[in-house]
Design an enzyme around this catalytic site. Structure first.
Site, PDB file in Angstrom:
ATOM      1  N   ASP A 197       0.834  -1.193   0.000  1.00 55.64           N
ATOM      2  CA  ASP A 197       0.000   0.000   0.000  1.00 55.64           C
ATOM      3  C   ASP A 197       0.878   1.256   0.000  1.00 55.64           C
ATOM      4  O   ASP A 197       0.607   2.235  -0.705  1.00 55.64           O
ATOM      5  CB  ASP A 197      -0.917  -0.012   1.227  1.00 55.64           C
ATOM      6  CG  ASP A 197      -1.622  -1.345   1.379  1.00 55.64           C
ATOM      7  OD1 ASP A 197      -2.441  -1.672   0.517  1.00 55.64           O
ATOM      8  OD2 ASP A 197      -1.319  -2.087   2.336  1.00 55.64           O
ATOM      9  N   HIS A 249      -4.549  -3.481   6.363  1.00 53.53           N
ATOM     10  CA  HIS A 249      -4.377  -3.732   4.918  1.00 53.53           C
ATOM     11  C   HIS A 249      -5.741  -4.131   4.370  1.00 53.53           C
ATOM     12  O   HIS A 249      -6.060  -5.306   4.194  1.00 53.53           O
ATOM     13  CB  HIS A 249      -3.354  -4.831   4.655  1.00 53.53           C
ATOM     14  CG  HIS A 249      -3.333  -5.226   3.201  1.00 53.53           C
ATOM     15  ND1 HIS A 249      -2.880  -4.388   2.217  1.00 53.53           N
ATOM     16  CD2 HIS A 249      -3.740  -6.345   2.559  1.00 53.53           C
ATOM     17  CE1 HIS A 249      -3.012  -4.974   1.034  1.00 53.53           C
ATOM     18  NE2 HIS A 249      -3.538  -6.165   1.229  1.00 53.53           N
TER      19      HIS A 249
HETATM   20  P1  NAD Z   1      -2.047 -18.350  -4.197  1.00 53.56           P
HETATM   21  O1  NAD Z   1      -3.393 -18.983  -4.014  1.00 53.56           O
HETATM   22  O2  NAD Z   1      -1.452 -18.269  -5.545  1.00 53.56           O
HETATM   23  O3  NAD Z   1      -0.986 -19.104  -3.275  1.00 53.56           O
HETATM   24  C1  NAD Z   1      -1.238 -19.419  -1.950  1.00 53.56           C
HETATM   25  C2  NAD Z   1      -0.479 -20.694  -1.661  1.00 53.56           C
HETATM   26  O4  NAD Z   1      -0.602 -20.965  -0.280  1.00 53.56           O
HETATM   27  C3  NAD Z   1      -1.042 -21.914  -2.409  1.00 53.56           C
HETATM   28  O5  NAD Z   1       0.007 -22.542  -3.129  1.00 53.56           O
HETATM   29  C4  NAD Z   1      -1.574 -22.808  -1.286  1.00 53.56           C
HETATM   30  O6  NAD Z   1      -1.401 -24.184  -1.567  1.00 53.56           O
HETATM   31  C5  NAD Z   1      -0.722 -22.361  -0.114  1.00 53.56           C
HETATM   32  N1  NAD Z   1      -1.299 -22.620   1.195  1.00 53.56           N
HETATM   33  C6  NAD Z   1      -2.594 -22.575   1.575  1.00 53.56           C
HETATM   34  N2  NAD Z   1      -2.712 -22.923   2.858  1.00 53.56           N
HETATM   35  C7  NAD Z   1      -1.467 -23.178   3.318  1.00 53.56           C
HETATM   36  C8  NAD Z   1      -0.949 -23.597   4.564  1.00 53.56           C
HETATM   37  N3  NAD Z   1      -1.742 -23.857   5.593  1.00 53.56           N
HETATM   38  N4  NAD Z   1       0.387 -23.762   4.675  1.00 53.56           N
HETATM   39  C9  NAD Z   1       1.201 -23.546   3.629  1.00 53.56           C
HETATM   40  N5  NAD Z   1       0.758 -23.154   2.419  1.00 53.56           N
HETATM   41  C10 NAD Z   1      -0.554 -22.979   2.267  1.00 53.56           C
HETATM   42  O7  NAD Z   1      -2.158 -16.914  -3.524  1.00 53.56           O
HETATM   43  P2  NAD Z   1      -1.149 -15.686  -3.651  1.00 53.56           P
HETATM   44  O8  NAD Z   1      -1.530 -14.868  -4.825  1.00 53.56           O
HETATM   45  O9  NAD Z   1       0.241 -16.169  -3.529  1.00 53.56           O
HETATM   46  O10 NAD Z   1      -1.579 -14.850  -2.365  1.00 53.56           O
HETATM   47  C11 NAD Z   1      -1.332 -15.348  -1.077  1.00 53.56           C
HETATM   48  C12 NAD Z   1      -2.000 -14.480  -0.024  1.00 53.56           C
HETATM   49  O11 NAD Z   1      -1.443 -13.171  -0.025  1.00 53.56           O
HETATM   50  C13 NAD Z   1      -3.513 -14.282  -0.220  1.00 53.56           C
HETATM   51  O12 NAD Z   1      -4.119 -14.348   1.058  1.00 53.56           O
HETATM   52  C14 NAD Z   1      -3.606 -12.867  -0.750  1.00 53.56           C
HETATM   53  O13 NAD Z   1      -4.860 -12.284  -0.487  1.00 53.56           O
HETATM   54  C15 NAD Z   1      -2.504 -12.219   0.035  1.00 53.56           C
HETATM   55  N6  NAD Z   1      -2.010 -10.922  -0.464  1.00 53.56           N
HETATM   56  C16 NAD Z   1      -1.663  -9.998   0.468  1.00 53.56           C
HETATM   57  C17 NAD Z   1      -1.176  -8.766   0.068  1.00 53.56           C
HETATM   58  C18 NAD Z   1      -0.780  -7.716   1.089  1.00 53.56           C
HETATM   59  O14 NAD Z   1      -0.436  -6.603   0.659  1.00 53.56           O
HETATM   60  N7  NAD Z   1      -0.768  -7.966   2.385  1.00 53.56           N
HETATM   61  C19 NAD Z   1      -1.046  -8.490  -1.287  1.00 53.56           C
HETATM   62  C20 NAD Z   1      -1.378  -9.464  -2.218  1.00 53.56           C
HETATM   63  C21 NAD Z   1      -1.878 -10.690  -1.787  1.00 53.56           C
HETATM   64  C1  LMR Z   2      -3.752  -6.565  -2.594  1.00 57.16           C
HETATM   65  O1  LMR Z   2      -3.724  -5.552  -1.884  1.00 57.16           O
HETATM   66  O2  LMR Z   2      -3.323  -6.585  -3.758  1.00 57.16           O
HETATM   67  C2  LMR Z   2      -4.351  -7.839  -2.045  1.00 57.16           C
HETATM   68  O3  LMR Z   2      -4.380  -7.802  -0.655  1.00 57.16           O
HETATM   69  C3  LMR Z   2      -5.725  -8.057  -2.613  1.00 57.16           C
HETATM   70  C4  LMR Z   2      -6.301  -9.383  -2.210  1.00 57.16           C
HETATM   71  O4  LMR Z   2      -7.474  -9.373  -1.761  1.00 57.16           O
HETATM   72  O5  LMR Z   2      -5.631 -10.424  -2.354  1.00 57.16           O
END
Ligand code: NAD
Ligand code: LMR
Length: 326
Positions: free
Chosen positions: A159, A187
């Site tokens: 962010d 977030h």
């Molecule tokens: P994704 O679905 O591509 O990958 C998530 C991975 O986590 C998968 O491979 C899944 O098998 C694994 N997983 C699920 N449960 C698990 C566990 N208990 N232990 C280990 N691994 C596990 O998702 P992504 O695009 O990589 O996003 C991951 C997370 O990050 C999501 O929750 C998304 O919303 C979040 N995110 C946060 C921000 C932020 O700014 N804070 C930004 C973008 C995404």
């Molecule tokens: C982001 O800020 O890009 C993510 O947290 C959005 C989401 O819901 O995975």
């Protein structure tokens, strides 16, 4: 050459994990002189995909990659780990309410906090990326009573970076010119991107953009940027999220630039009237492997209202999973 440090990544075969592992192995997070041992955690059904990630990591012949461990056991993934990036999380499914999502993730972050408590380095630095990041960090922290609670943080650096770019673009400057951005709170769409302290090429940002643009365009655009990326890509931000996670850990481990700060979701300590009990994003300065909240900044009535709204949302999230904190 330094001794290798251990870096755990959960969800390592996922979209963000796939970006993170390679950039960390190439030295982007801890420096080009710091060897790393990657400890990659996935759920059992994703172990084949994770095997492919490990094959590719080896095929890169990274000079800094001392070893790679791939596992579906958190006790193995977190053994002696110095850094833990908790990315794997349960995504929101159809018909799932916020409370369902919070509870489903509690079932992941509680046991992971417990495993960190039992096996990680006593100085482990934990960054939670998986959403809802702030409350997941709180759950992991509560499950790790023997670790320093301050070492559980949540990611709002994406962010922060988004806000810097929006401001630079609006004023026809480069992000390198932008300093002292602040993201307050959660977030989520209630986060408050605050430019009141910001400078652009040394001049106050507030004197370079119209207040109407700030309130009606900038704030909602930063708040909604994650949703906008999902709409455009059909998947949530991955490369930018991994980049921000690397920025967060690098700042924490190696320090923030002189005269600037970064935004980090950290345990509230009463600063700015945000009472303990939530992981809240504050402006932080990092030095010698530690962070401190920047205190005593002036807060306008406008800011106070927005800071309270995002605090309230965090307290509601906390109330929804209170039973998991005991
Ligand atoms: P994704 O679905 O591509 O990958 C998530 C991975 O986590 C998968 O491979 C899944 O098998 C694994 N997983 C699920 N449960 C698990 C566990 N208990 N232990 C280990 N691994 C596990 O998702 P992504 O695009 O990589 O996003 C991951 C997370 O990050 C999501 O929750 C998304 O919303 C979040 N995110 C946060 C921000 C932020 O700014 N804070 C930004 C973008 C995404
Ligand atoms: C982001 O800020 O890009 C993510 O947290 C959005 C989401 O819901 O995975």
């Amino acid at each position: 050459m330094k001794n290798p440090v251990r870096v755990a990544i959960t969800g390592a075969a996922g979209n963000i994990g796939y970006q993170l592992a390679f950039r960390i192995a190439s030295g982007d997070m801890l420096g080009k002189d710091q060897p790393v041992i990657l400890q990659l955690l996935e759920i059992t059904p994703a172990l084949d995909a994770l095997k492919g990630v490990v094959m590719e990591l080896r095929d890169c012949a990274f000079p800094l990659l001392a070893d790679v461990i791939a596992t579906d056991d958190a006790n193995v993934a977190f053994a002696d780990t110095d850094y833990a990036l908790l990315v794997g999380a349960r995504p929101r499914g159809p018909g799932m309410e916020r409370k369902d999502l919070l509870e489903a993730n509690g079932a992941i972050f509680g046991p992971q906090g417990k495993a960190l408590n039992a096996h990680a380095s006593r100085d482990v630095k934990v960054l939670v990326v998986g959403n809802p990041a702030n409350t997941n960090a709180l759950i992991a922290q509560a499950a790790a009573p023997d670790l320093n609670p301050r070492n559980f943080t949540a990611m709002t650096r994406l962010d922060h970076n988004r806000a810097m770019w929006q401001l630079a673009e609006k004023t026809d400057k480069h992000v390198n010119d932008v300093q002292k951005m602040i993201i307050w709170g959660n977030h989520s769409a209630t986060q408050y991107p605050d430019i009141s302290q910001c400078t652009i090429a040394g001049q106050a940002a507030t004197s370079q953009v119209a207040n109407d643009w700030y309130e009606s365009t900038f704030i909602p655009d930063v708040q909604q940027r994650g949703a906008a990326v999902i709409k455009a890509r059909g998947a949530s931000s991955a490369a930018s999220a991994a980049s921000a996670a690397i920025d967060h850990m690098r700042s924490w481990a190696l320090g923030t630039a002189s005269g600037d700060w970064v935004s980090m979701g950290v345990p509230a300590d009463g600063s700015y009237g945000i009472e303990p009990g939530v992981i809240y994003s504050f402006p932080c300065v990092c030095e010698k492997g530690d962070y401190r909240i920047v205190t005593d900044l002036p807060i306008s009535d406008f800011s106070r209202e927005k800071m309270q709204a995002t605090d309230e949302e965090l307290r509601q999230e906390r109330a929804a999973i209170e039973d998991l904190l005991r």
